[in-house]
Design an enzyme around this catalytic site. Structure first.
Site, PDB file in Angstrom:
ATOM      1  CG  HIS A  60      -2.050  -1.053   1.035  1.00 43.75           C
ATOM      2  ND1 HIS A  60      -2.258  -2.082   1.921  1.00 43.75           N
ATOM      3  CD2 HIS A  60      -2.959  -1.236   0.041  1.00 43.75           C
ATOM      4  CE1 HIS A  60      -3.260  -2.838   1.497  1.00 43.75           C
ATOM      5  NE2 HIS A  60      -3.695  -2.357   0.364  1.00 43.75           N
ATOM      6  CG  ASP A 135     -17.492  -2.614 -13.870  1.00 45.39           C
ATOM      7  OD1 ASP A 135     -16.289  -2.272 -13.764  1.00 45.39           O
ATOM      8  OD2 ASP A 135     -17.924  -3.331 -14.789  1.00 45.39           O
ATOM      9  N   GLY A 136     -15.681  -0.368 -11.643  1.00 47.91           N
ATOM     10  CA  GLY A 136     -14.785   0.764 -11.900  1.00 47.91           C
ATOM     11  C   GLY A 136     -14.739   1.155 -13.367  1.00 47.91           C
ATOM     12  CG  ASP A 153      -5.540  -1.936  -4.213  1.00 52.81           C
ATOM     13  OD1 ASP A 153      -4.881  -2.914  -4.611  1.00 52.81           O
ATOM     14  OD2 ASP A 153      -5.854  -1.767  -3.023  1.00 52.81           O
ATOM     15  CB  THR A 155      -7.504  -9.123  -8.860  1.00 53.25           C
ATOM     16  OG1 THR A 155      -8.477  -8.812  -9.850  1.00 53.25           O
ATOM     17  CG2 THR A 155      -8.200  -9.234  -7.510  1.00 53.25           C
ATOM     18  CG  ASP A 156      -2.636 -11.015 -10.166  1.00 53.71           C
ATOM     19  OD1 ASP A 156      -2.247 -10.064  -9.461  1.00 53.71           O
ATOM     20  OD2 ASP A 156      -2.427 -12.210  -9.878  1.00 53.71           O
TER      21      ASP A 156
HETATM   22  N1  AG3 Z   1      -4.502  -5.950  -4.831  1.00 51.48           N
HETATM   23  C1  AG3 Z   1      -3.437  -6.406  -5.683  1.00 51.48           C
HETATM   24  C2  AG3 Z   1      -3.325  -7.861  -5.692  1.00 51.48           C
HETATM   25  C3  AG3 Z   1      -2.366  -8.434  -6.617  1.00 51.48           C
HETATM   26  C4  AG3 Z   1      -1.865  -9.647  -6.007  1.00 51.48           C
HETATM   27  N2  AG3 Z   1      -1.689 -10.671  -6.941  1.00 51.48           N
HETATM   28  C5  AG3 Z   1      -1.345 -11.929  -6.632  1.00 51.48           C
HETATM   29  N3  AG3 Z   1      -1.170 -12.273  -5.420  1.00 51.48           N
HETATM   30  N4  AG3 Z   1      -1.250 -12.788  -7.571  1.00 51.48           N
HETATM   31  C6  AG3 Z   1      -4.236  -6.054  -3.462  1.00 51.48           C
HETATM   32  C7  AG3 Z   1      -5.317  -5.580  -2.633  1.00 51.48           C
HETATM   33  C8  AG3 Z   1      -4.776  -4.897  -1.456  1.00 51.48           C
HETATM   34  N5  AG3 Z   1      -5.447  -3.681  -1.241  1.00 51.48           N
END
Ligand code: AG3
Length: 272
Positions: A60, A135-136, A153, A155-156
């Site tokens: 973060h 939905d962003g 922020d 996911t992948d």
């Molecule tokens: N968001 C990013 C997650 C990416 C992690 N990817 C993985 N572990 N394969 C994180 C959320 C935290 N606020």
């Protein structure tokens, strides 16, 4: 007991687990919470590690503070994703911020994070914060107000969040930025999602006035982790406001050594 996240090519990141505290299937994803042996609670979405309680700042802080300190006066901030509240918490540490809108698609992530993690440390109750469940991608298409900083922020860059790394999405994001604006996105593991990083980089290059990349070692992810920064206007991401930096209490990102962010393995740099 242990939890392993498998990355491509059979690379794994594992935690020893004391117990599973919670598991559910929301409308969007499988959500799991574990108590680890050495890192506090662990949040897993769809089998991928999102954060560990003891170490989440290693993600973060580099996601939030470099862009906030590079912008001359960040007053309005848009966060896409970040349902756990960690990003919002770091954004609100900046006294310049008047309004921070967090758009999270999965309400259950917000609710479960409040109950089990509490890493927002009160950020959700801050009068400057507004949480929108939605939905962003759609939000950014229709947004009427403009922002100084956009933080993605997600996911992948594989699977459901893929759209958040598309040129079309970046075009809408560029529109929604003020004339001096900055956007950052996490862009995956440098070694294990290199192609996705390159794709996101070239999509951003065709939209933003300038694009920077950096990497940071994140606890719980296959590090180093990559971040991409898009500029609208004349902001120089290599320079930050040290006066504002001194007011922040940080553990991982060191503003005095901002230039160390730009470290990137040579072969990746040559591909970018
Ligand atoms: N968001 C990013 C997650 C990416 C992690 N990817 C993985 N572990 N394969 C994180 C959320 C935290 N606020």
């Amino acid at each position: 007991m242990h939890f392993i996240e498998w990355y491509p090519r059979g690379y794994g990141v594992a935690f020893k687990i004391k117990e599973k505290l919670f598991e559910t299937q929301s409308s969007y994803q499988r959500i799991e919470i574990y108590e680890t042996e050495g890192f506090g609670k662990l949040l897993v979405l769809e089998g991928t590690v999102q954060l560990v309680e003891q170490g989440e700042e290693s993600y973060h802080e580099p996601l939030v503070h470099p862009v906030m300190l590079a912008h001359p006066n960040p007053r309005k901030v848009l966060i896409i994703g970040g349902g756990d509240g960690g990003t919002l918490r770091e954004v609100l540490k900046h006294k310049t911020v008047e309004k921070a809108i967090m758009v999270e698609i999965d309400e259950m992530v917000v609710e479960i994070s409040k109950i089990y993690l509490g890493i927002d440390r009160g950020a959700f109750d801050d009068p400057r914060a507004e949480v929108v469940i939605g939905d962003g991608v759609e939000y950014i298409k229709r947004a009427e107000e403009k922002f100084d900083v956009i933080i993605i922020d997600s996911t992948d860059p594989v699977g459901p969040a893929k759209q958040l790394f598309s040129e079309e999405f970046y075009r809408h994001a560029y529109e929604v930025l003020n004339s001096e604006g900055i956007l950052i996105t996490q862009s995956g593991s440098v070694y294990l999602f290199t192609n996705e990083l390159l794709d996101a980089y070239s999509a951003m290059k065709s939209v933003f006035d300038r694009v920077y990349y950096f990497s940071f070692p994140v606890i719980g992810y296959a590090s180093p982790w990559s971040f991409l920064v898009g500029i609208k206007g004349s902001i120089d991401f290599e320079k930050i406001d040290m006066n504002r930096a001194k007011e922040l209490e940080l553990v991982y990102y060191d503003p005095e050594r901002h230039e160390t962010l730009f470290q990137m393995p040579k072969y990746v740099k040559e591909l970018l």
